[in-house]
Design an enzyme around this catalytic site. Structure first.
Site: not given
Ligand code: 2HA
Ligand code: ZN
Length: 274
Positions: A115, A139, A141, A169, A210
Site C-alpha cells: 500500500e 492501515h 484490518h 469522546e 477491508h
C-alpha cells in the site's frame, strides 16, 4: 547511534506490536509508515546500506527527498518486535517523488508495503494540510468497522454520525469526521487517489469490506485515533446485535453543546435530523 536505538524506530516498533495485540493484523494484514524528521535521519545515517531506485507507482513531488520508515510487503506485524530488520525498512524518495530506494532493513529481501502509493499520497496531502505536523499513516484490518461496512450506507455522514453517537469522546477525538471509500482493488494508485482525496478533509478513511486508514501527528495520536474509532464501532456492533433501533441517544443539539464546551467545530452536515 544504532538504528534500533532511535526513539522514532522504537515508537514505530511498539505501535506495530500494539496493533498486533489488538487483533488488527492477521497474517500480513495492515501496514504502517512514518515520515522521518530531518534531525532523526542525521542521527542514524551511519547505518545506511543503500539499495537500487525502484518506481513508487505514483508521483508524490511534495515528498521529494524525504525518508520514511515503513512495514514490508508480505511481512507480519507479529514479527516486527522480534525481527525488525527483516520486517520493516527505511526508504528515501528521489528528487521528483517518483522512485524510492531502501536505505535500511528488509535484510532478507522484499519491498515496502503493497500500500505504498496510498501511504505516500496520504502523507503528501497531510504534510500540506497540517504544514508538516503530521508524520504517521496507519492501515489496519479492524473487525468491527469492517462489519459495519456491510450494514450501514457507505456515506461519510452516516458513519461519522453513528460512530459519534456511540461514545461521548468520539466527536472530540475525531471532530472532522470520517470518510468512506467504496470497495476498490487495494494496492494501486486508484484507491490511493480516492483515499488521499478524503484525507484532505478527514484523519480517518474507511475502506469498505477491508479496513481503515488513520493519519496523525505522532504514534500515540494515530494509534489512539484508530483505537477510538474501532472501539466506537464495537459498541455500535453490540448495540445493533441487541436491537435494531436505539431507545435513546445523543441528540444533535447535545453535540452542539459538547462542541462549544470542548472547543471543537462539528460540521452541520453530520448533525442532520433523522
Ligand atoms: O496485506 O493490508 O491492504 C497488507 C494489506 C493490504
Ligand atoms: Zn489491508
Amino acid at each position: 547511534m544504532k538504528f534500533l536505538d532511535a526513539e522514532f524506530v522504537r515508537g514505530f516498533i511498539r505501535m506495530a506490536n500494539d496493533g498486533w495485540e489488538q487483533g488488527w493484523h492477521e497474517r500480513n494484514g495492515g501496514n504502517l509508515s512514518y515520515r522521518v524528521k530531518p534531525e532523526e535521519v542525521v542521527r542514524i545515517k551511519g547505518n545506511f546500506q543503500i539499495g537500487e531506485w525502484q518506481p513508487i507507482g505514483t508521483s508524490v513531488p511534495g515528498l521529494a527527498e524525504e525518508y520514511f520508515l515503513v512495514t514490508g510487503s508480505g511481512k507480519y506485524f507479529r514479527n516486527v518486535i522480534l525481527r525488525p530488520e527483516d520486517s520493516i525498512c527505511m526508504i528515501e524518495l528521489d528528487d521528483k517523488g517518483e522512485n524510492y530506494r531502501i536505505v535500511w532493513g528488509l535484510v532478507n529481501g522484499g519491498r515496502p508495503t503493497s500500500e505504498l502509493p496510498s501511504h505516500l499520497m496520504n502523507h503528501e496531502v497531510k504534510k500540506i494540510a497540517t504544514k508538516g505536523r503530521y508524520h504517521v499513516i496507519y492501515h489496519a484490518h479492524t473487525a468491527n468497522i469492517i462489519a459495519l461496512t456491510f450494514v450501514l450506507p457507505l456515506r461519510d455522514e452516516v458513519f461519522t454520525r453513528e460512530l459519534w453517537e456511540m461514545a461521548t469522546e468520539c466527536p472530540v477525538v475525531f471532530p472532522d469526521g470520517i470518510g468512506v471509500v467504496p470497495w476498490m482493488v487495494p494496492g494501486g494508485r486508484d484507491i490511493a487517489v480516492a483515499t488521499s482525496r478524503l484525507m484532505r478533509e478527514y484523519d480517518v478513511a474507511i475502506w469498505a469490506h477491508h479496513g481503515m486508514f488513520a493519519a496523525g501527528e505522532n504514534f500515540d495520536l494515530t494509534f489512539g485515533l484508530m483505537h477510538t474509532v474501532e472501539k466506537s464501532a464495537q459498541i455500535l456492533v453490540k448495540m445493533l446485535s441487541m436491537r435494531p433501533d436505539k431507545l435513546q441517544t445523543i441528540q444533535p443539539d447535545e453535540f452542539r453543546s459538547l462542541a462549544k464546551d470542548f472547543k471543537v467545530t462539528l460540521s452541520e452536515k453530520f448533525l442532520y435530523e433523522k
